[in-house]
Each structure stands twice: as C-alpha cells, then as structure tokens.
Design an enzyme around this catalytic site. Sequence first.
Site, PDB file in Angstrom:
ATOM      1  CE1 TYR A   7      -4.222   1.032  -0.350  1.00 23.37           C
ATOM      2  CE2 TYR A   7      -4.529  -1.062   0.764  1.00 23.37           C
ATOM      3  CZ  TYR A   7      -5.026  -0.020  -0.001  1.00 23.37           C
ATOM      4  OH  TYR A   7      -6.329  -0.046  -0.405  1.00 23.37           O
ATOM      5  CD  GLU A  19      -4.858   5.191   0.610  1.00 23.34           C
ATOM      6  OE1 GLU A  19      -4.655   5.045   1.817  1.00 23.34           O
ATOM      7  OE2 GLU A  19      -5.998   5.317   0.124  1.00 23.34           O
ATOM      8  CG  ASP A  40      -7.711  11.946 -23.114  1.00 28.45           C
ATOM      9  OD1 ASP A  40      -6.700  11.210 -23.193  1.00 28.45           O
ATOM     10  OD2 ASP A  40      -8.852  11.525 -22.840  1.00 28.45           O
ATOM     11  CB  THR A  57      -4.004   5.073 -21.884  1.00 23.91           C
ATOM     12  OG1 THR A  57      -3.614   5.179 -23.261  1.00 23.91           O
ATOM     13  CG2 THR A  57      -5.473   5.409 -21.750  1.00 23.91           C
ATOM     14  CE  LYS A 116      -6.769   3.679 -24.968  1.00 23.34           C
ATOM     15  NZ  LYS A 116      -7.832   4.695 -25.054  1.00 23.34           N
ATOM     16  NE  ARG A 140      -5.460  -3.280 -20.151  1.00 22.67           N
ATOM     17  CZ  ARG A 140      -5.919  -2.772 -21.291  1.00 22.67           C
ATOM     18  NH1 ARG A 140      -6.782  -1.785 -21.275  1.00 22.67           N
ATOM     19  NH2 ARG A 140      -5.535  -3.263 -22.450  1.00 22.67           N
TER      20      ARG A 140
END
Length: 480
Positions: A66, A68, A243, A272, A275, A281
């Site tokens: 974790y 965060e 974007d 992203t 792509k 991903r």
Amino acid sequence: MTDLSALTSSAYKQALEVIASVEPRVAEATRKELEDQRASLKLIASENYASPAVLMTMGTWFSDKYAEGTVGHRFYAGCQNVDTVETLAAEHAKELFGAEYAYAQPHSGIDANLTAYWAILAQRVEGPWLENVGVKNMNDLSEADWEKLRHELGNQRLLGMSLDAGGHLTHGFRPNISGKMFHQNQYGTDPVTGLIDYDALRAKAKEFKPLILVAGYSAYPRRVNFAKMREIADEVGATLMVDMAHFAGLVAGKVFTGDENPVPFADVVTTTTHKSLRGPRGGLILATKEYAGNVDRGCPMVLGGPLSHVMAAKAVALAEAKTESFQTYAQNVADNAKSLADGFLKRGAKLVTGGTDNHLVLLDVTSFGLTGRQAEQALLDAGVVTNRNSVPADPNGAWYTSGIRFGTPALTTRGFGHDEFDNVADLVVDVLKNTTPGVTKDGGSSKATYKLADGVADKTRAASAEMLDKHPLYPGLDLA
Ligand SMILES: *Cc1c(COP(=O)(O)O)cnc(C)c1O
C-alpha cells in the site's frame, strides 16, 4: 549477449506451472490468450503488445504494497522501494515528454481524466474561492459557505470534441461522470472536410466560455494543432487539457512535433500508457508547475492506492520509449496507417476525412450497404479484429454505427510494413464486398444480421495466417 527470448520462455513456463499448481484453469486461459493473440489480425486502434520486460514487471510483490500519498509523503510505512519506481516513472515521463511535472499513479485513462478535472477545479475554482472567503483550509468553512463552494464546483463549463467526431466519453458526456460534473458543450468537425474547424471552435468557445477546453480524441484520424488550441483557450480564459491517450506513442516517438506536440501548449496532459505508448495498462498525467500541486493530490482524492507494480512497469515502458528504436516504431505506425488508408482508397472505399496522418483510419462502411455492427462482425468471422465506431452525423446511431476504426500500433509492433497493410486493406474490402445485410421479419434490411459469402472467412484467415506467421508475436517465446 544473453538470449532474452530463451530467458522469457523459461520464466513464463515456470510461472505458468506455479499458477497451475493452484488454479490450472487460469494457467490454461493465460496460455490460450497468447495463442489467440498470436493468431489474430489485431487492428483495434487502442491496443498494442507490451514487451516481456514490461509484462514481467507487473507480476511482482510490488502489488502487495500500500502506498497512498505521494513520493516521500506516504500514509503507509515502508514505501522506499515504491518511491524509487514511482520517481523513475515520473522522471522518465518528464524527460521523454519535456514536461514540468508528471504523475504516474492513475490506474487508467479514465482515472487520469477524473484526477485532472478535479485538479483543475481545485486550482481554478476552489483555491480562489477559499482565498476570497479568507480561509486556508476547506475544513474551516462554515456549513453555509461549504454548500456554496460545492455549488460552484458543480457548475463549471467544459468544452470537448463531440463523440461522433471522435471525442471520448470522458470529455463531458452523459454516460460518464464528467457529463454530470460539468455543463458540457461540444465542438465537431467540418461537414465537408471532416477536419476540426478551428474558427468554428473559437466562436463556440467565445460564446460558451468554458473553464476547461479539452482537446484529444479516440477516433479522429488526423493531427491536431495544439498551438491553435492554446490560442483559443487563452482568448476565453480556459485551462487547456489535452487527452493524448491514443497518440501518446506518436508524441513520445517524436512523430508529432512543433504545433502537433501537446505538451508545450497544454496546462494538463492526460494519457493512457497501454495504447500507442506500448506500456502497461494504466494512466499518466503531465502538468505545468502551476497545476502540479493539485494533480499530486490525486490519491486519495480521486484514486485508490497506487498500483506500485504497474508504476514500476510504466518506468520500464517509458525507458523503452526513450530509445531510438521506439522512434522508428512510432514513425512506422504513422507510415503504416498511410499504407492502410491508401490501400482502402485505391480499392474505392470511403474514409472519414479522406485519409489519415496519425495511427488510425476510420472506414465509412455505408458504401458497402452495411452498418458498422455488421461490418465488425463479418470481419471478426474472418479473423480480423476491429471495432465499430460512429462517423460524424452517423445515420445509424451510436449502437449500430456506420464506421469501422482501424489502428496500426499493434501489428506494427509485430513488424508489419507497407505491403502487409496494403494486403490488410485488400482482405478487409474483400470481406465487406462479400457481406450482405440480413432481412428483417417485415422484409426490410436488418442493421444487425448479415451474411458473409461462403468461403470468404476461410480464405481471409489463411491469408492472414501467412502474414502473422512471418511476423510472430513475441518471437522466440515458446511455452511448449
Ligand atoms: C482509451 C481512452 C481513454 C480511457 O482509457 P482507459 O484506460 O480505458 O480508462 C480516455 N481518453 C481517451 C481519449 C481514450 O482514447
């Protein structure tokens, strides 16, 4: 030199054995997925094949941690190695794209956009509003002031590209949360040329006065002039968000330079990583120094705990994208899209905008007497994997559509070149010419059912297999 394909083969063989000892059906599906990907003509414009190094980086114990918060400021102890990989990913991204700041945590493109929207709202609306009221922290606001701030945040305007011109759902459309967060308006393309009409866009922006102008697309087969976008944003006082989810690989690979490179012009750039950029991903945000602080609050404001294993893989993929061979790849992606488009045009097919100058081609299938859905399914029957897509002012609506979107990033990774893409155009046109719409109960022409002439699917599959065999996916990777 080490034989990487031999190492990869033995690593994956052993990994699959370990998986099979717990749930053999997952190991089997994983093998089968490789087999299927190897055997299909993947022309989906948003897909690619990441390198074994990128893929392997995702399968580690970083997944167990974790983390965060941000580098050096975590809500959990023991994040020193996560800090290392997140810093590497961000540093590679900054250097590769020439950005002032990079945030590697978004789990996907949609998450990156939502994070960016909140960062812009915080920068442009919340910050000035708090300052006006004279408090530093929103927790110090009275209930009445808090209600007013919430109202302000929920009533901002966003101008994005329309869906049927190639925009994305997250650019303010109703089925996505962005369409509920913002008053949305949209710019389209010129009905004759199919290109973005910057004068019409400027007029719309002046009238609508958006807080955020969004540029970027999923299905527009042309380049965008981001210098002009910047000018328009400045004229109306909007934040320019780009974007580049689809074309980040062409920016990274220096195919899009000057006015076509969004990074020097935008306040915030989202993307992203899976792509055309050919990474794991995931999502990524680049920003100017001005917006950095608010983008950095993405987790836990919008995002759940970072996927450290994926951030590590982003660092590996971005290191790959810095190489000369990636630049060659990106140029080939664009050249191959031209070959595919020319292949369609010389066989009499109709393309939205009449061609391409990026990585994708949008074929209008109405001239074959088909809907996008019929064309997509007939092509799939013949082993050609694409997706249907709206065309501007689509007569068949958003479900059946009238277009098929093709992209070259994946097959270019396999080594397909000019001749293969010309041949792909030939196979596609042959399938579509041999497909006829089905008949509805009342004798009309169906938008959904179709008939592909006998033998065409087999013939197409055989021709595809010949090309695919010549350009193997993950050459040398052998699980036998
Ligand atoms: C693909 C895409 C996204 C969404 O990416 P996900 O990783 O699927 O969430 C966002 N914006 C654009 C323009 C895209 O093409």
